[in-house]
Design a protein around this motif. Structure first.
Motif, short mmCIF file in Angstrom:
data_model
loop_
_atom_site.label_atom_id
_atom_site.label_comp_id
_atom_site.label_asym_id
_atom_site.label_seq_id
_atom_site.Cartn_x
_atom_site.Cartn_y
_atom_site.Cartn_z
N VAL A 61 0.84 -1.20 0.00
CA VAL A 61 0.00 0.00 0.00
C VAL A 61 0.87 1.25 0.00
O VAL A 61 0.61 2.21 -0.72
N SER A 62 1.94 1.22 0.77
CA SER A 62 2.85 2.36 0.83
C SER A 62 3.47 2.64 -0.55
O SER A 62 3.52 3.81 -0.98
N GLU A 63 3.91 1.60 -1.23
CA GLU A 63 4.49 1.77 -2.57
C GLU A 63 3.44 2.27 -3.57
O GLU A 63 3.74 3.11 -4.42
N GLY A 64 2.22 1.76 -3.45
CA GLY A 64 1.15 2.21 -4.34
C GLY A 64 0.82 3.67 -4.15
O GLY A 64 0.69 4.43 -5.12
N GLN A 98 9.21 0.69 -12.82
CA GLN A 98 9.78 -0.10 -13.89
C GLN A 98 8.69 -0.92 -14.58
O GLN A 98 8.79 -1.20 -15.77
N PHE A 99 7.67 -1.29 -13.84
CA PHE A 99 6.58 -2.09 -14.41
C PHE A 99 5.76 -1.24 -15.38
O PHE A 99 5.54 -0.06 -15.13
N PRO A 100 5.28 -1.84 -16.48
CA PRO A 100 4.55 -1.08 -17.51
C PRO A 100 3.11 -0.76 -17.10
O PRO A 100 2.25 -1.64 -17.10
N GLU A 129 5.26 -4.49 -8.63
CA GLU A 129 6.70 -4.24 -8.65
C GLU A 129 7.31 -4.47 -7.27
O GLU A 129 8.40 -5.04 -7.15
N TYR A 130 6.61 -4.03 -6.24
CA TYR A 130 7.10 -4.25 -4.87
C TYR A 130 7.20 -5.74 -4.57
O TYR A 130 8.20 -6.21 -4.00
N LEU A 131 6.18 -6.51 -4.93
CA LEU A 131 6.18 -7.95 -4.65
C LEU A 131 7.33 -8.65 -5.37
O LEU A 131 8.01 -9.51 -4.79
N VAL A 132 7.56 -8.29 -6.62
CA VAL A 132 8.65 -8.90 -7.38
C VAL A 132 9.99 -8.52 -6.77
O VAL A 132 10.89 -9.36 -6.63
#
Length: 184
Positions: A61-64, A98-100, A129-132
């Motif tokens: 959630v923080s990254e989002g 980085q994710f599209p 992206e965070y999970l990866v």
């Protein structure tokens, strides 16, 4: 200096696709439940909290939120004094990802048949992206423990099974990953 094997990349790709589907389906259910027509970043946020849970959800959630904030304030600065020629920038670049984002938006539209808010794909791309990044970081650590330079499905398995929340999130067996050693 650490690489990733083709099979490990396929495992991570499968993981991303699975998380995408789970979060998308949960957000679609939320939209239906509240009798709305548009999936917004709020639905993606709630779905992220429901699907991930615990620390993963908190950091996701923080990254989002960070990506959406950067995306919102990176566009037009509101100053219409002089016509300034700007270069076209991708949604991913505007959000600092980085994710599209464009591809995530297209896949959301295809999967849900709902309207998609402007920030929903940004939020979802940031969470994925965070999970990866989390899986690859832990896989890289396992790789370093074995003193090799390439992440394999075995390293990904050890990373996921070694983390309590990721283990709960991904209960399935990973092809080529083996089993966790158990010493009495």
């Amino acid at each position: 200096d650490t690489g990733i094997s083709k099979k490990a990349m396929a495992v991570v790709d499968s993981f991303v696709h699975d998380m995408f589907i789970r979060i998308t389906e949960e957000s679609r259910e939320l939209v239906l439940m509240h009798e709305k027509t548009t999936i917004t970043s709020r639905e993606i946020q709630t779905a992220t909290r429901l699907v991930l849970g615990g620390e993963l959800a908190k950091h996701g959630v923080s990254e989002g939120v960070k990506a959406v904030t950067k995306f919102r304030y990176s566009g037009d600065d509101g100053c219409d004094d002089a016509p300034v020629r700007r270069r076209n920038t991708s949604q991913s670049a505007r959000a600092g990802l980085q994710f599209p984002v464009g591809r995530v938006k297209r896949m959301l539209k295809e999967r849900t048949k709902n309207r998609i808010g402007a920030t929903a794909p940004v939020y979802l791309a940031a969470v994925l992206e965070y999970l990866v990044a989390e899986v690859l970081e832990l896989g890289g650590n396992a790789c370093k423990d074995f003193r090799v330079k390439r992440i394999t499905p075995r390293h990904v398995t050890l990373a996921i099974r070694g983390d309590e929340e990721l283990d709960r999130l991904i209960p399935a067996a990973i092809p080529g990953g083996g089993v966790i050693p158990h010493v009495h």
